[in-house]
Structures are given as C-alpha cells and as structure tokens.
Design a protein around this motif. Structure first.
Motif, PDB file in Angstrom:
ATOM      1  N   GLN A 256      28.043  17.050  62.227  1.00  0.00           N
ATOM      2  CA  GLN A 256      28.555  18.268  62.852  1.00  0.00           C
ATOM      3  C   GLN A 256      27.415  20.230  62.179  1.00  0.00           C
ATOM      4  N   PHE A 257      28.487  19.680  60.765  1.00  0.00           N
ATOM      5  CA  PHE A 257      27.726  21.190  59.844  1.00  0.00           C
ATOM      6  C   PHE A 257      26.583  20.994  59.394  1.00  0.00           C
ATOM      7  N   ASN A 258      26.006  20.739  60.158  1.00  0.00           N
ATOM      8  CA  ASN A 258      23.760  20.203  60.049  1.00  0.00           C
ATOM      9  C   ASN A 258      23.536  21.562  60.507  1.00  0.00           C
ATOM     10  N   LEU A 259      22.643  22.650  60.129  1.00  0.00           N
ATOM     11  CA  LEU A 259      21.902  23.178  61.049  1.00  0.00           C
ATOM     12  C   LEU A 259      20.188  23.166  60.721  1.00  0.00           C
ATOM     13  N   THR A 260      19.941  22.023  60.117  1.00  0.00           N
ATOM     14  CA  THR A 260      18.541  21.738  60.774  1.00  0.00           C
ATOM     15  C   THR A 260      17.938  19.785  60.612  1.00  0.00           C
ATOM     16  N   LEU A 261      19.417  19.132  60.122  1.00  0.00           N
ATOM     17  CA  LEU A 261      19.579  17.947  60.696  1.00  0.00           C
ATOM     18  C   LEU A 261      18.486  17.237  59.605  1.00  0.00           C
ATOM     19  N   ARG A 262      17.783  18.061  58.669  1.00  0.00           N
ATOM     20  CA  ARG A 262      16.918  17.603  58.131  1.00  0.00           C
ATOM     21  C   ARG A 262      17.902  16.548  56.647  1.00  0.00           C
ATOM     22  N   ARG A 263      17.107  15.178  56.301  1.00  0.00           N
ATOM     23  CA  ARG A 263      18.571  14.536  55.474  1.00  0.00           C
ATOM     24  C   ARG A 263      17.117  14.268  54.363  1.00  0.00           C
ATOM     25  N   HIS A 264      17.447  14.424  52.791  1.00  0.00           N
ATOM     26  CA  HIS A 264      16.875  14.377  51.695  1.00  0.00           C
ATOM     27  C   HIS A 264      17.605  13.207  50.799  1.00  0.00           C
ATOM     28  N   THR A 265      16.525  12.644  50.324  1.00  0.00           N
ATOM     29  CA  THR A 265      17.141  11.437  49.137  1.00  0.00           C
ATOM     30  C   THR A 265      17.078  12.123  47.790  1.00  0.00           C
ATOM     31  N   VAL A 266      18.061  11.631  47.468  1.00  0.00           N
ATOM     32  CA  VAL A 266      18.542  12.038  45.802  1.00  0.00           C
ATOM     33  C   VAL A 266      17.420  12.305  44.732  1.00  0.00           C
ATOM     34  N   GLY A 267      15.992  11.680  45.160  1.00  0.00           N
ATOM     35  CA  GLY A 267      14.794  12.062  44.352  1.00  0.00           C
ATOM     36  C   GLY A 267      14.554  13.276  44.526  1.00  0.00           C
ATOM     37  N   GLU A 268      14.823  13.375  46.449  1.00  0.00           N
ATOM     38  CA  GLU A 268      13.414  14.387  46.718  1.00  0.00           C
ATOM     39  C   GLU A 268      14.486  16.299  45.908  1.00  0.00           C
ATOM     40  N   VAL A 269      15.940  15.664  46.210  1.00  0.00           N
ATOM     41  CA  VAL A 269      16.727  17.411  46.648  1.00  0.00           C
ATOM     42  C   VAL A 269      17.062  17.644  44.564  1.00  0.00           C
ATOM     43  N   LEU A 270      16.678  16.586  43.699  1.00  0.00           N
ATOM     44  CA  LEU A 270      16.266  16.826  42.117  1.00  0.00           C
ATOM     45  C   LEU A 270      15.147  17.360  42.135  1.00  0.00           C
ATOM     46  N   SER A 271      14.079  16.893  42.710  1.00  0.00           N
ATOM     47  CA  SER A 271      12.847  17.810  42.933  1.00  0.00           C
ATOM     48  C   SER A 271      12.898  19.052  43.725  1.00  0.00           C
ATOM     49  N   MET A 272      13.697  18.655  44.390  1.00  0.00           N
ATOM     50  CA  MET A 272      13.230  21.174  44.665  1.00  0.00           C
ATOM     51  C   MET A 272      13.958  22.137  43.857  1.00  0.00           C
ATOM     52  N   ALA A 273      15.059  20.981  42.791  1.00  0.00           N
ATOM     53  CA  ALA A 273      16.216  21.730  42.314  1.00  0.00           C
ATOM     54  C   ALA A 273      15.522  22.574  40.958  1.00  0.00           C
ATOM     55  N   ALA A 274      14.171  21.458  40.626  1.00  0.00           N
ATOM     56  CA  ALA A 274      13.445  21.540  39.505  1.00  0.00           C
ATOM     57  C   ALA A 274      12.752  22.943  39.494  1.00  0.00           C
ATOM     58  N   SER A 275      12.320  22.818  40.400  1.00  0.00           N
ATOM     59  CA  SER A 275      11.223  23.593  41.342  1.00  0.00           C
ATOM     60  C   SER A 275      11.408  25.622  41.531  1.00  0.00           C
ATOM     61  N   PRO A 276      10.794  26.280  40.684  1.00  0.00           N
ATOM     62  CA  PRO A 276      11.427  27.543  40.536  1.00  0.00           C
ATOM     63  C   PRO A 276      11.009  28.507  41.571  1.00  0.00           C
ATOM     64  N   ASP A 277      10.709  27.730  42.320  1.00  0.00           N
ATOM     65  CA  ASP A 277      10.418  28.135  44.299  1.00  0.00           C
ATOM     66  C   ASP A 277      11.652  27.440  45.105  1.00  0.00           C
ATOM     67  N   TRP A 278      12.565  27.044  44.849  1.00  0.00           N
ATOM     68  CA  TRP A 278      13.764  26.163  45.490  1.00  0.00           C
ATOM     69  C   TRP A 278      15.369  26.906  45.229  1.00  0.00           C
ATOM     70  N   ILE A 279      15.961  27.046  45.556  1.00  0.00           N
ATOM     71  CA  ILE A 279      17.441  26.947  45.156  1.00  0.00           C
ATOM     72  C   ILE A 279      18.522  26.219  46.341  1.00  0.00           C
ATOM     73  N   ALA A 280      18.888  25.239  44.945  1.00  0.00           N
ATOM     74  CA  ALA A 280      20.019  23.751  45.263  1.00  0.00           C
ATOM     75  C   ALA A 280      20.475  23.910  44.917  1.00  0.00           C
ATOM     76  N   LEU A 281      21.883  24.246  45.846  1.00  0.00           N
ATOM     77  CA  LEU A 281      23.739  24.584  45.816  1.00  0.00           C
ATOM     78  C   LEU A 281      24.808  23.825  45.764  1.00  0.00           C
ATOM     79  N   ALA A 282      25.538  23.519  45.383  1.00  0.00           N
ATOM     80  CA  ALA A 282      26.446  22.360  45.530  1.00  0.00           C
ATOM     81  C   ALA A 282      27.776  23.001  45.853  1.00  0.00           C
ATOM     82  N   VAL A 283      28.422  23.198  46.462  1.00  0.00           N
ATOM     83  CA  VAL A 283      29.839  23.724  46.393  1.00  0.00           C
ATOM     84  C   VAL A 283      31.082  23.149  46.207  1.00  0.00           C
ATOM     85  N   ARG A 284      32.253  23.204  45.305  1.00  0.00           N
ATOM     86  CA  ARG A 284      33.223  22.492  45.713  1.00  0.00           C
ATOM     87  C   ARG A 284      34.350  23.388  45.998  1.00  0.00           C
TER      88      ARG A 284
END
Length: 230
Positions: A85-113
């Motif tokens: 429902q609250f998914n703006l682009t419907l893109r699904r990512h694996t754990v490996g893909e998320v970690l790869s983005m988080a490690a890149s200086p060109d990406w911002i990967a954030l989690a909210v608690r």
C-alpha cells in the motif's frame, strides 16, 4: 501439493512439504504478538480521543532514523518485499542489493524506527535515494500501514531535505508508479509540497526545489524526539 485421500492427514502432508518454512526471522517477527497488542491499544485510544491531533499529541512518539547496515538489512529488505500500500515505486530489493546501495557514496539508504507510549513499533519505513544531477532521487520509499497518519512521512521528508542541503543539492525528486494496491500514495508527494513534472500511464515524476530553505513539515507536538545516525 498432492494431498492424501484422508483429510485427517492433510496437516501432516503439508508439514512434510515444508512450503511454509521461514527463510529469515527479524526482531519484529519475534515481537509480532506484542506489536498487535500495542496496536489494539492505540486503536482504543484514538476512538476515545476528541480528534486526530489530540490522539497524536498524546502518543508521545519517538522516532529514529538510522543508516541501513548488516544489523537491519534483513528487516529493511523484508519491508521492501512485503509492503504494497505505502510503496511508491513497487521496487523489491534483496538484502544484498540493499547493502550494496548502503555502501555506495552515491546512495542514501535509511531505516526509520518508531516507538510511543504503547510500545515499540520497530523498523517501520525504508528509503533508498540516489544522488544524481545535483538532486536526491528517491528510488524506493515504503512504510508499514500500522503507522499511517502519524506524521512519519513528513518527519522523513524533513530529514531528506536536511541531507540534500548538506550535500549542496538543489532538488529532491520522486516517482509514483501505480499498482493494484498503492493508490493510497498517489498524491503522497503533492501533500509534501512537490510539483508534478509530467504524467503518463506508467509513472508520475514529482520534484521539489530549494531543500536548503525548506522549513519543518511536522506539526509541533507530534514527534517528540528526533534521533538521526545517517
């Protein structure tokens, strides 16, 4: 699966198939019963409150934004994979893909608690954004439906504006991709002050300028504490 003739054997047959084995278990999965109980208490509270603003002010919400890393990547990927429902682009990512983005200086990967006086809701939102063309491009934004209408989206956008300002970026861009269940967020960016760039059947780009001058979007008294690690 092929089932035995005797219905009394169905349970054993399904168990032998191992079709429902969990491939991953997050901290939120272990606390799911407590999360449901706290949500029921919140529902009773909003029914007793005079209006939504009174309810939100009484929640005593505490939010935390943190960078995605090995300790929260599993839950982040889980939220990206399960949220419809609250998914703006419907893109699904694996754990490996998320970690790869988080490690890149060109990406911002954030989690909210998010937590409140009824309990800890755990990790409830994920944002993946890419820096390109002097803009912060939101590639994925998902949020648990359990925390809708609590000001979390405005809270997150405040943080994105601050990150864009620190990096000297002049704009934030986002896209809405329609799906069978996400009509809820069709006008999400409009509510956050974005301007619609164009519109097509498959996607709607949005843009907001002047991140450095942007004021707070969260009404006073809703989210009481703002912690940020990223």
């Amino acid at each position: 699966p092929e089932m035995p003739t005797d219905p009394s054997e169905y349970v054993h047959a399904i168990d032998r198939q191992r079709s429902f084995q969990a491939v991953a278990l997050s901290a939120e999965d272990l606390e799911r019963t407590n999360l449901y109980r706290a949500n029921a208490e919140r529902q009773r509270s909003i029914e007793a409150a005079g209006d939504l603003e009174e309810f939100l002010a009484g929640l005593e919400m505490q939010a935390r934004i943190e960078p995605i890393g090995h300790e929260n990547a599993e839950r982040s990927a889980q939220l990206l994979g399960r949220t419809n429902q609250f998914n703006l682009t419907l893109r699904r990512h694996t754990v490996g893909e998320v970690l790869s983005m988080a490690a890149s200086p060109d990406w911002i990967a954030l989690a909210v608690r998010l937590a409140d006086r009824f309990g800890d809701s755990g990790l409830i939102s994920v944002v993946l954004a890419r820096v390109a063309e002097r803009a912060l491009k939101i590639e994925a934004w998902v949020m648990s439906c359990r925390v809708l209408r609590r000001g979390v989206e405005q809270f997150v956008m405040n943080h994105l504006h601050e990150l864009a300002r620190r990096r000297g970026l002049s704009a934030i861009r986002g896209t809405y991709v329609p799906g069978p269940k996400n009509a809820l967020v069709e006008w999400h960016y409009a509510a956050l002050g974005f301007t619609q760039v164009e519109r097509s059947a498959g996607r709607t780009p949005w843009e907001v300028f002047g991140s450095a001058e942007r004021g707070s979007l969260v009404p006073p008294g809703q989210i009481l504490r703002y912690d940020s690690d990223g």
